[in-house]
Design a protein around this motif. Structure first.
Motif, PDB file in Angstrom:
ATOM      1  N   ARG A 141       0.855  -1.117   0.103  1.00 42.66           N
ATOM      2  CA  ARG A 141      -0.035  -0.021   0.060  1.00 42.66           C
ATOM      3  C   ARG A 141       0.840   1.337  -0.060  1.00 42.66           C
ATOM      4  NH1 ARG A 141      -5.852   1.117   2.665  1.00 42.66           N
ATOM      5  NH2 ARG A 141      -6.196   2.850   1.662  1.00 42.66           N
ATOM      6  N   ILE A 142       1.981   1.218  -0.066  1.00 47.54           N
ATOM      7  CA  ILE A 142       3.013   2.405   0.084  1.00 47.54           C
ATOM      8  C   ILE A 142       3.548   2.868  -1.221  1.00 47.54           C
ATOM      9  CG2 ILE A 142       5.150   3.208   0.873  1.00 47.54           C
ATOM     10  CD1 ILE A 142       3.089   2.301   2.951  1.00 47.54           C
ATOM     11  N   ILE A 168      -4.486   4.448  -6.853  1.00 51.38           N
ATOM     12  CA  ILE A 168      -4.455   3.107  -6.212  1.00 51.38           C
ATOM     13  C   ILE A 168      -4.419   2.682  -4.921  1.00 51.38           C
ATOM     14  CG2 ILE A 168      -3.228   0.753  -6.454  1.00 51.38           C
ATOM     15  CD1 ILE A 168      -1.752   1.853  -8.985  1.00 51.38           C
ATOM     16  N   PRO A 191      -1.882   9.079   1.435  1.00 52.43           N
ATOM     17  CA  PRO A 191      -1.226   8.553   2.685  1.00 52.43           C
ATOM     18  C   PRO A 191      -1.265   9.802   3.624  1.00 52.43           C
ATOM     19  CG  PRO A 191       0.693   8.776   1.251  1.00 52.43           C
ATOM     20  CD  PRO A 191      -0.792   8.959   0.215  1.00 52.43           C
ATOM     21  N   ASP A 192      -1.556   9.622   4.997  1.00 55.75           N
ATOM     22  CA  ASP A 192      -1.434  10.759   6.045  1.00 55.75           C
ATOM     23  C   ASP A 192       0.009  11.142   6.060  1.00 55.75           C
ATOM     24  OD1 ASP A 192      -4.341  11.156   6.322  1.00 55.75           O
ATOM     25  OD2 ASP A 192      -4.180   9.397   7.773  1.00 55.75           O
ATOM     26  N   ARG A 234       4.212  11.979  11.328  1.00 53.90           N
ATOM     27  CA  ARG A 234       3.930  13.065  12.153  1.00 53.90           C
ATOM     28  C   ARG A 234       5.358  12.969  13.157  1.00 53.90           C
ATOM     29  NH1 ARG A 234       0.234  11.055  15.882  1.00 53.90           N
ATOM     30  NH2 ARG A 234       0.209   9.274  14.724  1.00 53.90           N
ATOM     31  N   ASN A 242      -0.563  -7.405   1.900  1.00 47.93           N
ATOM     32  CA  ASN A 242      -1.505  -6.896   1.029  1.00 47.93           C
ATOM     33  C   ASN A 242      -2.811  -7.301   1.242  1.00 47.93           C
ATOM     34  OD1 ASN A 242       0.572  -5.357   0.055  1.00 47.93           O
ATOM     35  ND2 ASN A 242       0.541  -6.353  -1.879  1.00 47.93           N
ATOM     36  N   VAL A 301       0.827  -0.150   7.883  1.00 50.91           N
ATOM     37  CA  VAL A 301       0.803   1.150   7.589  1.00 50.91           C
ATOM     38  C   VAL A 301      -0.160   2.058   8.181  1.00 50.91           C
ATOM     39  CG1 VAL A 301       1.442   0.529   5.177  1.00 50.91           C
ATOM     40  CG2 VAL A 301      -0.889   0.527   5.662  1.00 50.91           C
ATOM     41  N   GLN A 315       0.551   4.612  10.355  1.00 49.29           N
ATOM     42  CA  GLN A 315       0.783   6.055  10.113  1.00 49.29           C
ATOM     43  C   GLN A 315       0.369   6.731   9.018  1.00 49.29           C
ATOM     44  OE1 GLN A 315       3.350   8.566  11.307  1.00 49.29           O
ATOM     45  NE2 GLN A 315       4.378   7.285  13.197  1.00 49.29           N
ATOM     46  N   GLN A 316       0.317   6.081   8.047  1.00 53.22           N
ATOM     47  CA  GLN A 316      -0.009   6.822   6.813  1.00 53.22           C
ATOM     48  C   GLN A 316      -1.538   6.215   6.455  1.00 53.22           C
ATOM     49  OE1 GLN A 316       2.289   4.729   7.242  1.00 53.22           O
ATOM     50  NE2 GLN A 316       3.954   4.690   5.589  1.00 53.22           N
ATOM     51  N   PHE A 317      -2.018   5.284   6.769  1.00 49.77           N
ATOM     52  CA  PHE A 317      -3.368   4.843   6.227  1.00 49.77           C
ATOM     53  C   PHE A 317      -4.165   4.406   7.317  1.00 49.77           C
ATOM     54  CE2 PHE A 317      -0.676   4.341   2.424  1.00 49.77           C
ATOM     55  CZ  PHE A 317      -1.325   5.143   1.746  1.00 49.77           C
ATOM     56  N   GLN A 324      -7.584   5.985   7.378  1.00 47.11           N
ATOM     57  CA  GLN A 324      -8.506   5.656   6.240  1.00 47.11           C
ATOM     58  C   GLN A 324      -9.079   4.290   6.187  1.00 47.11           C
ATOM     59  OE1 GLN A 324      -6.475   7.097   2.675  1.00 47.11           O
ATOM     60  NE2 GLN A 324      -7.739   5.996   1.277  1.00 47.11           N
ATOM     61  N   GLY A 345      -1.389  -3.954   4.747  1.00 46.64           N
ATOM     62  CA  GLY A 345      -1.124  -3.041   3.627  1.00 46.64           C
ATOM     63  C   GLY A 345      -2.316  -3.247   2.645  1.00 46.64           C
ATOM     64  N   ALA A 346      -3.486  -3.762   3.113  1.00 46.03           N
ATOM     65  CA  ALA A 346      -4.506  -3.945   1.890  1.00 46.03           C
ATOM     66  C   ALA A 346      -5.121  -2.866   1.428  1.00 46.03           C
ATOM     67  CB  ALA A 346      -5.796  -4.680   2.701  1.00 46.03           C
ATOM     68  N   LEU A 347      -5.364  -2.861  -0.038  1.00 45.67           N
ATOM     69  CA  LEU A 347      -5.856  -1.524  -0.514  1.00 45.67           C
ATOM     70  C   LEU A 347      -7.518  -1.559  -0.088  1.00 45.67           C
ATOM     71  CD1 LEU A 347      -4.850  -2.223  -4.134  1.00 45.67           C
ATOM     72  CD2 LEU A 347      -3.581  -0.639  -2.310  1.00 45.67           C
ATOM     73  N   ASP A 348      -7.997  -0.496  -0.369  1.00 44.73           N
ATOM     74  CA  ASP A 348      -9.382  -0.120   0.130  1.00 44.73           C
ATOM     75  C   ASP A 348     -10.467  -0.910  -0.419  1.00 44.73           C
ATOM     76  OD1 ASP A 348      -8.681   2.050   1.465  1.00 44.73           O
ATOM     77  OD2 ASP A 348      -9.437   3.556   0.198  1.00 44.73           O
TER      78      ASP A 348
END
Lengths: 513, 97
Positions: free
Chosen positions: A418-419, A478, A482-483, A486, B15, B37, B39-41, B44, B69-72
């Protein structure tokens, strides 16, 4: 013949000719045999502790290490453990790089034995803790060329270098392998240890394999070595080297590699007599395979391959496609074996490789293929911090080769899980976008706007191009947006460019409690 | 949709996301998420889980999600499947997906 003492003062300009006065007799002849001398009058010291004592190491000084033993290294932990035991404090640890096996350093940092760290990279638990604010003094990150230059110029003064060597003779001639007929461990090139040996005030070689004088060939000459310590455990061969670096079978990486090779050919830098460096990542390594095919088809010869050397480059050398290999670091056993047996496989040091202070080998590169964790829309590259902001990589020769090569090609999948690899702004700038020419992903190729010459050639060759911004948007479509990571205010690392100017900082990460 | 029992969908593979739903009578949707993931996702992923449950008409549930790390789209599919399993239903509304 007149007495030289009586005419000495009358010699014209004698003060400019000699500063050592008159000959007063030679010192006594050595009568023993060479074999006897090797056994008794040599640089071997009984213990590491005794060697440390003789170097005159004091609190606050700088000790250095090389990373040619990679994940098999035991020298850093062994030596720093001994220094801690001997009560040293406030030391600077200047390693050419550190890996996940160096987690025991955490305790030595907490206890005040090590207060400063210089390295090309950090991984594992030590990296995690430093990202969480372990150290007061920021870690100094330099590229391989930048470190070499800092040692040459005196920016980085090394008081005592502790250098592990898979072969050494009683006088300190040391190497990363041995041509003696034995089964000793091997790390190939000792390129990153050689500036330390040359410029450090005192040099201690640690070896598990004492060979007869002269250890030929040597990477480090005895004139650079003060003490030799014999110890069983300099490293674990399994961690130092694996067999041949294996080819990727990942179709995404193969697609990237094929595209990268097409880009290089179309750019005009693949010609008879070209020069190259290949990174060791899956896709960059696979690019060599496609380049090889093109060379055979078009009857092209490579003058030299540079860098971290893999079995891939070696087999191209052995089948006559590459004339010369310049090896600062051997990545696998095939490379180490080749260095041992192939006369045109040359070991080089970090300064020869990439120091900006003089013409170095990277300046002679036509192209380099490099990997990246993140690439941003200004073509800046991050290979140091992960997508969560934690340190998990190494600068290596990335900025040195990107700057030196006429064409720098950076390869990365558009997304890793997902990165996204292509982002608006990289977490950490290691290699400035102004030195990056082409970005190749599995879903598109982007050329730096400063290289319209390359862009025209790629278009003419029918390679579909897109703007870097489009790649970023495609990745976002895709995986989502990303947030931002911090961070806290505290700076835990300072990233230096290859000329040792500050290019970025790494901050402590903010975590949910 | 009414949850009858514990329902699970997904794997611990890269994933993918492993979603476990437990029925509750009150208290809304409680999500315990761990993610590679985060921190980033993380935000969401939680929003997608919540939205998917709302679409299914599930107001109260306890959700345990382990994300790699799965997609939406994957997150939605795993939550839906876990919900249908927990509700013991198989009359999937394919058109609405």
């Amino acid at each position: 013949m007149a007495d030289i003492k009586s005419i000495y003062a009358g010699i014209p300009h004698i003060d400019e000719i000699s500063q050592h006065g008159v000959f007063e007799g030679s010192k006594g002849k050595r009568m023993g045999t060479f074999a006897e001398r090797s056994a008794s009058q040599n640089k071997i010291v009984d213990s590491l502790e005794e060697a440390v004592r003789r170097t005159g190491l004091k609190d606050g000084m700088t000790v250095s290490f090389h990373h040619h033993f990679r994940n098999g290294d035991n020298v850093v932990n062994l030596v720093v453990g001994k220094l801690a035991e001997m009560g040293f404090r406030n030391l600077t640890l200047a390693a050419s790089s550190l890996t996940s096996v160096h987690a025991p350093l955490i305790e030595h940092v907490k206890n005040g034995v090590i207060t400063h760290i210089e390295t090309s990279g950090l991984r594992g638990e030590l990296a995690e803790q430093i990202s969480r604010g372990l150290m007061d003094f920021p870690v100094v990150f330099r590229s391989h060329g930048g470190r070499g230059a800092a040692i040459e110029s005196g920016d980085l003064h090394i008081d005592v270098a502790f250098l592990g060597a898979p072969s050494c003779d009683p006088y300190g001639n040391a190497n990363g392998y041995s041509r003696e007929e034995d089964q000793s461990i091997s790390c190939g090139s000792l390129g990153y240890a050689r500036p330390d040996a040359k410029y450090a005030d005192k040099v201690v070689v640690l070896t598990n394999n004492l060979v007869k004088f002269p250890n030929s060939p040597y990477a480090i000459p005895s004139s650079n070595v003060d003490y030799v310590v014999i110890t069983d455990n300099i490293g674990d061969p399994k961690g130092i080297m694996s067999g041949a670096t294996r080819f990727t079978t990942n179709p995404k990486e193969l697609l990237i590699a094929k595209t990268a090779a097409d880009v290089i050919r179309a750019s005009g830098y693949l010609y008879d007599g070209f020069s190259m460096q290949m990174g060791s990542g899956g896709a960059s390594l696979a690019t060599a395979r496609y380049i090889r095919q093109m060379m055979i088809e078009e009857r092209l010869q490579c003058r030299f391959a540079l860098g971290g050397i893999t079995g891939q480059i070696v087999s191209m050398h052995e089948e006559g496609l590459i004339d010369r290999i310049l090896d600062v670091q051997s990545f696998d056993l095939d490379a180490a074996e080749s260095l041992k047996k192939n006369r045109f496989h040359q070991q080089i040091d970090a300064c020869y490789y990439a120091s900006y202070l003089h013409e170095s080998a990277v300046n002679q590169l036509d192209f380099v293929v490099l990997s990246a964790l993140e690439i941003d829309t200004a073509f800046n590259i991050n290979v140091l911090t992960g997508s969560d902001g934690v340190i998990r990589g190494a600068i290596g020769g990335h900025p040195d080769t990107a700057d030196g090569a006429s064409l720098s090609v950076v390869v990365a999948p558009l997304t890793r899980g997902r990165i996204p690899s292509i982002v608006q702004t990289v977490n950490t700038i290691v290699t400035p976008g102004s030195t990056v020419d082409v970005v190749v992903t599995d879903q598109g190729v982007a050329v730096h706007p400063d290289r319209p010459d390359v862009e025209v050639k790629l278009r003419d060759a029918g390679i579909p191009l897109c703007a870097i911004q489009e790649l970023k948007e495609r990745a976002e479509a895709i995986v989502g947006k990303p947030d931002p990571i911090r961070y806290k205010e505290k700076i835990v690392g300072v990233v230096l460019y290859r000329n040792n100017t500050v290019i970025d900082v790494v901050r402590q990460i903010e975590e949910d409690q | 949709m009414k949850l009858m029992k514990t329902g699970t969908a997904g794997t611990m593979e890269s994933n993918d996301i492993m979603v476990t739903l437990e029925p509750k009578e009150t208290g809304g949707v409680q999500i315990a998420l761990s993610s590679s993931v985060m921190q980033q996702f993380g935000r969401q992923i939680e929003a997608v889980i919540r939205q998917t449950l709302t679409e299914l008409g599930i107001a109260h549930a306890s959700v345990d999600a382990v994300d790699k790390g799965a997609l939406d789209c994957t997150v939605r599919a795993r939550v839906r499947t876990a919900a249908y399993r927990a509700a013991d239903q198989q009359n999937y509304d394919w058109g609405a997906m």
